[in-house]
Design an enzyme around this catalytic site. Structure first.
Site, PDB file in Angstrom:
ATOM      1  CD  GLU A 168      -2.375  -1.974   0.608  1.00  0.00           C
ATOM      2  OE1 GLU A 168      -1.806  -2.976   0.126  1.00  0.00           O
ATOM      3  OE2 GLU A 168      -3.497  -1.597   0.275  1.00  0.00           O
ATOM      4  CE1 TYR A 170       0.668   3.650   5.388  1.00  0.00           C
ATOM      5  CE2 TYR A 170      -0.194   1.499   4.749  1.00  0.00           C
ATOM      6  CZ  TYR A 170      -0.408   2.784   5.210  1.00  0.00           C
ATOM      7  OH  TYR A 170      -1.685   3.225   5.473  1.00  0.00           O
ATOM      8  NE  ARG A 218      -2.557  -6.522   2.328  1.00  0.00           N
ATOM      9  CZ  ARG A 218      -3.600  -5.721   2.365  1.00  0.00           C
ATOM     10  NH1 ARG A 218      -3.769  -4.906   3.368  1.00  0.00           N
ATOM     11  NH2 ARG A 218      -4.499  -5.751   1.408  1.00  0.00           N
ATOM     12  CG  HIS A 256      -2.818   4.307   1.235  1.00  0.00           C
ATOM     13  ND1 HIS A 256      -3.944   3.524   1.164  1.00  0.00           N
ATOM     14  CD2 HIS A 256      -2.196   3.945   2.373  1.00  0.00           C
ATOM     15  CE1 HIS A 256      -4.011   2.719   2.205  1.00  0.00           C
ATOM     16  NE2 HIS A 256      -2.942   2.951   2.950  1.00  0.00           N
ATOM     17  CD  GLN A 343     -21.883   6.428   3.064  1.00  0.00           C
ATOM     18  OE1 GLN A 343     -22.343   5.756   2.170  1.00  0.00           O
ATOM     19  NE2 GLN A 343     -22.643   7.179   3.825  1.00  0.00           N
TER      20      GLN A 343
HETATM   21  P1  FAD Z   1     -36.154   6.172   3.654  1.00  0.00           P
HETATM   22  O1  FAD Z   1     -35.130   5.284   3.105  1.00  0.00           O
HETATM   23  O2  FAD Z   1     -36.636   7.276   2.782  1.00  0.00           O
HETATM   24  O3  FAD Z   1     -37.376   5.272   4.095  1.00  0.00           O
HETATM   25  C1  FAD Z   1     -38.630   5.805   4.483  1.00  0.00           C
HETATM   26  C2  FAD Z   1     -39.714   4.773   4.281  1.00  0.00           C
HETATM   27  O4  FAD Z   1     -40.892   5.234   4.884  1.00  0.00           O
HETATM   28  C3  FAD Z   1     -40.051   4.488   2.830  1.00  0.00           C
HETATM   29  O5  FAD Z   1     -39.931   3.117   2.567  1.00  0.00           O
HETATM   30  C4  FAD Z   1     -41.500   4.981   2.686  1.00  0.00           C
HETATM   31  O6  FAD Z   1     -42.234   4.184   1.793  1.00  0.00           O
HETATM   32  C5  FAD Z   1     -42.005   4.852   4.100  1.00  0.00           C
HETATM   33  N1  FAD Z   1     -43.124   5.756   4.457  1.00  0.00           N
HETATM   34  C6  FAD Z   1     -43.172   7.109   4.353  1.00  0.00           C
HETATM   35  N2  FAD Z   1     -44.325   7.574   4.874  1.00  0.00           N
HETATM   36  C7  FAD Z   1     -45.027   6.504   5.328  1.00  0.00           C
HETATM   37  C8  FAD Z   1     -46.269   6.342   5.994  1.00  0.00           C
HETATM   38  N3  FAD Z   1     -47.032   7.371   6.332  1.00  0.00           N
HETATM   39  N4  FAD Z   1     -46.671   5.087   6.282  1.00  0.00           N
HETATM   40  C9  FAD Z   1     -45.912   4.020   5.961  1.00  0.00           C
HETATM   41  N5  FAD Z   1     -44.724   4.133   5.358  1.00  0.00           N
HETATM   42  C10 FAD Z   1     -44.268   5.353   5.056  1.00  0.00           C
HETATM   43  N6  FAD Z   1     -26.956   6.958   1.672  1.00  0.00           N
HETATM   44  C11 FAD Z   1     -25.729   6.616   2.026  1.00  0.00           C
HETATM   45  O7  FAD Z   1     -25.418   6.637   3.220  1.00  0.00           O
HETATM   46  N7  FAD Z   1     -24.808   6.207   1.122  1.00  0.00           N
HETATM   47  C12 FAD Z   1     -25.080   6.149  -0.188  1.00  0.00           C
HETATM   48  O8  FAD Z   1     -24.222   5.792  -0.989  1.00  0.00           O
HETATM   49  C13 FAD Z   1     -26.382   6.504  -0.613  1.00  0.00           C
HETATM   50  N8  FAD Z   1     -26.706   6.470  -1.908  1.00  0.00           N
HETATM   51  C14 FAD Z   1     -27.958   6.806  -2.281  1.00  0.00           C
HETATM   52  C15 FAD Z   1     -28.280   6.768  -3.631  1.00  0.00           C
HETATM   53  C16 FAD Z   1     -29.555   7.072  -4.037  1.00  0.00           C
HETATM   54  C17 FAD Z   1     -29.876   7.044  -5.502  1.00  0.00           C
HETATM   55  C18 FAD Z   1     -30.538   7.442  -3.085  1.00  0.00           C
HETATM   56  C19 FAD Z   1     -31.929   7.773  -3.519  1.00  0.00           C
HETATM   57  C20 FAD Z   1     -30.198   7.514  -1.754  1.00  0.00           C
HETATM   58  C21 FAD Z   1     -28.924   7.214  -1.339  1.00  0.00           C
HETATM   59  N9  FAD Z   1     -28.540   7.295  -0.018  1.00  0.00           N
HETATM   60  C22 FAD Z   1     -27.287   6.920   0.358  1.00  0.00           C
HETATM   61  C23 FAD Z   1     -29.419   7.880   0.997  1.00  0.00           C
HETATM   62  C24 FAD Z   1     -30.055   6.816   1.889  1.00  0.00           C
HETATM   63  O9  FAD Z   1     -30.704   5.864   1.105  1.00  0.00           O
HETATM   64  C25 FAD Z   1     -30.980   7.528   2.855  1.00  0.00           C
HETATM   65  O10 FAD Z   1     -30.236   8.390   3.665  1.00  0.00           O
HETATM   66  C26 FAD Z   1     -31.720   6.537   3.735  1.00  0.00           C
HETATM   67  O11 FAD Z   1     -32.469   5.658   2.953  1.00  0.00           O
HETATM   68  C27 FAD Z   1     -32.639   7.267   4.714  1.00  0.00           C
HETATM   69  O12 FAD Z   1     -33.263   6.288   5.491  1.00  0.00           O
HETATM   70  P2  FAD Z   1     -34.682   6.515   6.166  1.00  0.00           P
HETATM   71  O13 FAD Z   1     -35.034   5.209   6.735  1.00  0.00           O
HETATM   72  O14 FAD Z   1     -34.631   7.702   7.026  1.00  0.00           O
HETATM   73  O15 FAD Z   1     -35.678   6.889   4.982  1.00  0.00           O
HETATM   74  P1  NAP Z   2     -27.413  16.755  -1.204  1.00  0.00           P
HETATM   75  O1  NAP Z   2     -26.128  16.070  -1.067  1.00  0.00           O
HETATM   76  O2  NAP Z   2     -27.867  17.666  -0.143  1.00  0.00           O
HETATM   77  O3  NAP Z   2     -27.342  17.549  -2.574  1.00  0.00           O
HETATM   78  C1  NAP Z   2     -28.389  18.321  -3.042  1.00  0.00           C
HETATM   79  C2  NAP Z   2     -27.950  19.128  -4.274  1.00  0.00           C
HETATM   80  O4  NAP Z   2     -29.024  19.924  -4.690  1.00  0.00           O
HETATM   81  C3  NAP Z   2     -26.789  20.030  -4.015  1.00  0.00           C
HETATM   82  O5  NAP Z   2     -25.908  19.948  -5.119  1.00  0.00           O
HETATM   83  C4  NAP Z   2     -27.408  21.412  -3.916  1.00  0.00           C
HETATM   84  O6  NAP Z   2     -26.441  22.268  -4.451  1.00  0.00           O
HETATM   85  C5  NAP Z   2     -28.650  21.285  -4.766  1.00  0.00           C
HETATM   86  N1  NAP Z   2     -29.794  22.056  -4.273  1.00  0.00           N
HETATM   87  C6  NAP Z   2     -30.275  22.145  -3.006  1.00  0.00           C
HETATM   88  N2  NAP Z   2     -31.358  22.928  -2.954  1.00  0.00           N
HETATM   89  C7  NAP Z   2     -31.598  23.322  -4.226  1.00  0.00           C
HETATM   90  C8  NAP Z   2     -32.578  24.158  -4.825  1.00  0.00           C
HETATM   91  N3  NAP Z   2     -33.538  24.728  -4.097  1.00  0.00           N
HETATM   92  N4  NAP Z   2     -32.503  24.384  -6.144  1.00  0.00           N
HETATM   93  C9  NAP Z   2     -31.540  23.821  -6.887  1.00  0.00           C
HETATM   94  N5  NAP Z   2     -30.573  23.035  -6.378  1.00  0.00           N
HETATM   95  C10 NAP Z   2     -30.613  22.792  -5.064  1.00  0.00           C
HETATM   96  O7  NAP Z   2     -28.581  15.722  -1.421  1.00  0.00           O
HETATM   97  P2  NAP Z   2     -28.700  14.446  -2.350  1.00  0.00           P
HETATM   98  O8  NAP Z   2     -27.725  14.454  -3.467  1.00  0.00           O
HETATM   99  O9  NAP Z   2     -30.136  14.385  -2.687  1.00  0.00           O
HETATM  100  O10 NAP Z   2     -28.332  13.268  -1.394  1.00  0.00           O
HETATM  101  C11 NAP Z   2     -29.148  12.998  -0.241  1.00  0.00           C
HETATM  102  C12 NAP Z   2     -28.344  12.316   0.818  1.00  0.00           C
HETATM  103  O11 NAP Z   2     -28.020  11.010   0.374  1.00  0.00           O
HETATM  104  C13 NAP Z   2     -27.046  13.059   1.016  1.00  0.00           C
HETATM  105  O12 NAP Z   2     -27.057  13.721   2.257  1.00  0.00           O
HETATM  106  C14 NAP Z   2     -26.001  12.015   0.954  1.00  0.00           C
HETATM  107  O13 NAP Z   2     -25.296  11.895   2.172  1.00  0.00           O
HETATM  108  C15 NAP Z   2     -26.704  10.702   0.681  1.00  0.00           C
HETATM  109  N6  NAP Z   2     -26.006  10.101  -0.455  1.00  0.00           N
HETATM  110  C16 NAP Z   2     -24.736   9.707  -0.279  1.00  0.00           C
HETATM  111  C17 NAP Z   2     -24.049   9.143  -1.303  1.00  0.00           C
HETATM  112  C18 NAP Z   2     -22.625   8.683  -1.122  1.00  0.00           C
HETATM  113  O14 NAP Z   2     -21.984   8.280  -2.076  1.00  0.00           O
HETATM  114  N7  NAP Z   2     -22.077   8.718   0.066  1.00  0.00           N
HETATM  115  C19 NAP Z   2     -24.648   8.989  -2.538  1.00  0.00           C
HETATM  116  C20 NAP Z   2     -25.954   9.412  -2.686  1.00  0.00           C
HETATM  117  C21 NAP Z   2     -26.615   9.978  -1.636  1.00  0.00           C
HETATM  118  P3  NAP Z   2     -26.601  23.863  -4.562  1.00  0.00           P
HETATM  119  O15 NAP Z   2     -27.393  24.253  -3.340  1.00  0.00           O
HETATM  120  O16 NAP Z   2     -25.217  24.379  -4.584  1.00  0.00           O
HETATM  121  O17 NAP Z   2     -27.296  24.085  -5.842  1.00  0.00           O
HETATM  122 FE1  SF4 Z   3     -17.086   0.199   5.979  1.00  0.00          FE
HETATM  123 FE2  SF4 Z   3     -19.328  -0.852   6.943  1.00  0.00          FE
HETATM  124 FE3  SF4 Z   3     -19.371   0.507   4.630  1.00  0.00          FE
HETATM  125 FE4  SF4 Z   3     -18.232  -1.915   4.822  1.00  0.00          FE
HETATM  126  S1  SF4 Z   3     -20.392  -1.420   5.073  1.00  0.00           S
HETATM  127  S2  SF4 Z   3     -17.374  -0.152   3.814  1.00  0.00           S
HETATM  128  S3  SF4 Z   3     -17.341  -1.819   6.845  1.00  0.00           S
HETATM  129  S4  SF4 Z   3     -18.877   1.322   6.653  1.00  0.00           S
END
Ligand code: FAD
Ligand code: NAP
Ligand code: SF4
Length: 676
Positions: A168, A170, A218, A256, A343
């Site tokens: 890596e 080192y 390693r 790295h 993460q």
């Molecule tokens: P949610 O996942 O939104 O779940 C809420 C649930 O509540 C849903 O299933 C909905 O159907 C249900 N619900 C809502 N209202 C009601 C009601 N009244 N009655 C019954 N059911 C209801 N996060 C990361 O950490 N890493 C990532 O790489 C990452 N990538 C992402 C990529 C994409 C494309 C998206 C869309 C999200 C990503 N996220 C990622 C974000 C992550 O998925 C969310 O932060 C996470 O799912 C939030 O969890 P939650 O349980 O709070 O809400």
């Molecule tokens: P986000 O990270 O908060 O990004 C939202 C984007 O929308 C920003 O680029 C913001 O930039 C823009 N925005 C916000 N308000 C706006 C407005 N009123 N008009 C136009 N642009 C606006 O949210 P997200 O991409 O939806 O992701 C949601 C969560 O999922 C994130 O917090 C993230 O942690 C998680 N997630 C993580 C990963 C990962 O790889 N770790 C991948 C996907 C999602 P400007 O305000 O500068 O325009």
């Molecule tokens: Fe790290 Fe857990 Fe994500 Fe695996 S799932 S990469 S151990 S945070």
């Protein structure tokens, strides 16, 4: 342990003087607990659980043999008798569970984030602000003695052996490669000289610890940087290490500072195992495969193919301490799989925070977050089966509460079902599979297609209602937002709405980047990406025919022309994960995506998206505009008349949409359920 599904993985390995109970190594990970003596109780508890889970051999996070070798200021060091006492807590805990453990000796060389850094030559690394001092002949001799002393103390502390970190990028890797080693003395020049330090270190350790002590090394088999070693050099070093007294040869891939991802989720499973296989044919000691092996079946296949004698998995043991025990018992569907997100582990380590795991918040918090059985079972409703609700429901039910989980959708998983549509994020499916199985094993009553109301919940007389309803996406108030060419990321990723070939994405957060990767991908190409296609795209020569294993990348032709836009003037993607963001940025840059910051959205019409950027008006003549502008909390349940009988709790996106991610959602769910 016998399980016919994994005969190779669960077979013991006789090393002559000791026998490992299976072929699984828990690879070295810096948890952040090894640097302070007062954390050793927590560290011991962390390793105790992994040993109890049946892993054959554990390797600790890197411990420096001296001050110069520190990765971070005041990093974990083993150089005097006082250190031994701390480490005994760890070895005793592991041995009490029938496990075996090696201490990794890591000298960071020029990767140290501290002013005492040394290396082969005074060549600064691109990822550290400190220029190293070239070790003098005396300094080298002192370093070899420090390694030997460190190993002798490790033996005194009760370790079953040591792993010498030689990959890596080192210190030992720095001496091994002309990239950093510019010396003209007997430690530089031809490979015989460049490998001298590694060999002297191994000989010194062997002499200090005697024959019956595991000495794993390693070895960097693909440096993945310019100025890395050729395959002939890699093999020559491996053979010399064997002759010098190494017991087991572990393999490492990429320095790295390499610009090739080696462990993030988009790297195909077991991508590098064939390279370990090539090395295995050249030596007579056991060889270990590593990197992006995260389920028993891949590990078994690697061993069955003859690519390795053992398999090292590191992060999978943060995700699930009982990985091996579950595999052995035929309960693979109960394994909490590492999804390679980095993460809560590497992103934490690189920002000097204690490591944990997104899918298992107990990791490295074994003494603080415990799911003990309750003696006062409560009737609990969890509304929302996204990561937050799944975590809360399964922990609460596991503790003995009567839990009903409601979701408006027809499947559990919430937004993870959308995330898994993104190329390279297929692993997210495993988390949904794990939780779905946990719902069964813990006895949660699941009601899908049920959008519950507050009145219904109150009428059902729950003691607690956990509101985990997540978020609703934000639609920005841009003139023309109702134009038919406007789509939301949900319509694109979830509903698979037809999308034209020229697209503007509004919002460059994680979801904007993910949507970009989805839209760049040619749907006729298979997913998950096959190893060969991935290697071609990143310029990795898995045949190791060229120096460092780096060839010219052959990127896939982008399927669409994309613009990725944000209003902020910062670099798009600056907020992505510390150790994974660069991979996403590189993937989009390779796909020719035009990233614009400091954008004002003027209007959307038949012609496309009108913007102002840098004071100039521009028209982006696109077929579609995809909105990825973040989210707002969705909480329709906590407003209303108070109830003395039912307590409402909010977690995940329902509690706070800003900076929500699954790490917080799952942690909040587990922490709340552990308290109830
Ligand atoms: P949610 O996942 O939104 O779940 C809420 C649930 O509540 C849903 O299933 C909905 O159907 C249900 N619900 C809502 N209202 C009601 C009601 N009244 N009655 C019954 N059911 C209801 N996060 C990361 O950490 N890493 C990532 O790489 C990452 N990538 C992402 C990529 C994409 C494309 C998206 C869309 C999200 C990503 N996220 C990622 C974000 C992550 O998925 C969310 O932060 C996470 O799912 C939030 O969890 P939650 O349980 O709070 O809400
Ligand atoms: P986000 O990270 O908060 O990004 C939202 C984007 O929308 C920003 O680029 C913001 O930039 C823009 N925005 C916000 N308000 C706006 C407005 N009123 N008009 C136009 N642009 C606006 O949210 P997200 O991409 O939806 O992701 C949601 C969560 O999922 C994130 O917090 C993230 O942690 C998680 N997630 C993580 C990963 C990962 O790889 N770790 C991948 C996907 C999602 P400007 O305000 O500068 O325009
Ligand atoms: Fe790290 Fe857990 Fe994500 Fe695996 S799932 S990469 S151990 S945070």
């Amino acid at each position: 342990m016998t399980n016919t599904a994994y005969p190779h993985l669960l077979a013991p390995l006789d090393l002559g003087f000791t026998t490992l109970k299976n072929r699984v190594i828990m690879g070295s990970m810096h948890t952040g607990l090894e640097d302070r003596f007062y954390h050793y109780g927590k560290l011991a508890a962390f390793y105790r659980e992994r040993a109890a889970g049946g892993v054959g051999l554990i390797v600790t996070g890197g411990i420096s043999p001296n001050r110069q070798g520190w990765l971070l200021p005041l990093g974990g060091t083993m150089n005097w008798i006082g250190d031994v006492l701390n480490h005994r807590r760890v070895t005793r805990a592991v041995h009490a569970e029938g496990g075996k453990i090696l201490m990794q000796i890591l000298h960071a060389g020029r990767y140290g984030y501290q002013p005492f850094v040394v290396s082969a030559s005074a060549v600064k690394s691109p990822i550290s602000p400190f220029t190293p001092r070239a070790l003098t002949e005396r300094g080298i001799a002192a370093t070899i003695r420090a390694y030997a002393r460190c190993a002798r103390l490790a033996k005194l502390a009760g370790y079953d052996g040591v792993e010498v970190m030689g990959s890596e990028g080192y210190l030992l890797n720095q001496f091994l490669c002309a990239r950093v080693n510019r010396r003209l003395d007997r430690w530089g020049g031809p490979i015989e000289n460049r490998m001298r330090l590694a060999l002297e270190v191994v000989r010194g350790i062997r002499q200090a610890v005697g024959p019956d002590f595991i000495l794993m090394y390693r070895h960097s088999v693909l440096d993945l940087v310019e100025g890395g070693n050729t395959w002939e050099e890699v093999v020559a070093v491996a053979r010399a290490l064997e002759a010098a007294g190494v017991t087991i040869l572990n393999t490492g891939y990429g320095w790295h500072e390499a610009r090739v991802p080696t462990i993030v989720t988009s790297v195909p499973r077991a991508a590098f195992a064939s390279v370990a296989g090539r090395l295995r044919r050249e030596v007579n000691i056991p060889v270990v495969a590593s990197n992006r092996i995260n389920m028993p079946m891949q590990a078994e296949e690697v061993l069955a193919r003859g690519d390795a004698d053992m398999v090292s998995m590191a992060r999978p043991f943060l995700a699930d301490a009982a990985f091996v025990a579950k595999a052995a018992a035929g309960r693979v569907d109960e394994i909490n799989t590492c999804i390679g997100c980095n993460q809560a582990c590497l992103d934490h380590t690189f920002s000097n925070r204690r490591a944990s795991c997104l899918v298992n918040p107990r990791a490295c918090h074994e003494t603080e977050l415990n799911y003990t059985k309750t003696d006062k079972p409560r009737k609990i409703a969890v509304v929302g089966a996204g990561p937050a609700g799944l975590s809360a429901a399964t922990v609460a039910a596991g503790r003995g509460h009567a839990v009903t989980l409601f979701d408006a959708a027809n499947e559990v998983g919430g937004q993870f079902n959308i995330a898994m549509q993104v190329p390279g994020k297929e692993e997210f499916r495993e988390t949904v599979r794990y939780f779905a199985r946990q719902l069964e094993t813990t006895g949660v009553r699941v009601e899908l297609n049920r959008r519950v109301t507050r009145a219904e919940l109150l009428a059902a007389c729950f003691d607690d209602v956990i509101v985990a309803t997540g978020v609703r996406m934000r639609m920005p108030a841009i003139p023309g937002i109702d134009h038919p060419k406007v789509l939301s990321y949900l319509q694109v990723l979830r509903d698979k709405a037809p999308v034209g070939r020229r697209v503007a994405i509004i919002g460059a957060g994680g979801i904007g980047f993910d949507t970009g990767e989805f839209l760049l991908h040619d749907p006729s190409h298979p997913l998950p990406q096959p190893i060969a296609a991935w290697a071609g795209e990143w310029g990795v020569d898995l045949e190791a025919t060229v120096e460092g294993g780096l060839v010219k990348p052959v990127p896939a032709r982008p399927y669409r022309q994309l613009y990725l836009l944000q209003r902020k003037s910062t670099r798009p993607g600056a907020g992505l994960g510390k150790t994974s963001g660069w991979v996403h940025r590189a993937a989009l840059a390779r796909g020719g995506v035009q990233m614009l910051a400091g954008v004002r959205y003027d209007r959307i019409d038949d012609a496309g998206l009108h913007i102002t950027v840098g004071g100039e008006q521009r028209l982006l003549a696109v077929d579609n505009v995809v909105i990825c502008a973040g989210q707002e909390s969705l909480d329709e349940l906590t407003a209303g008349e108070a109830s003395s009988a039912t307590a409402f709790h909010k977690i995940g996106g329902a509690a706070l949409a800003a900076e929500l991610d699954a790490k917080r959602a799952i942690r909040e769910g587990a922490a709340l359920a552990a308290r109830l």
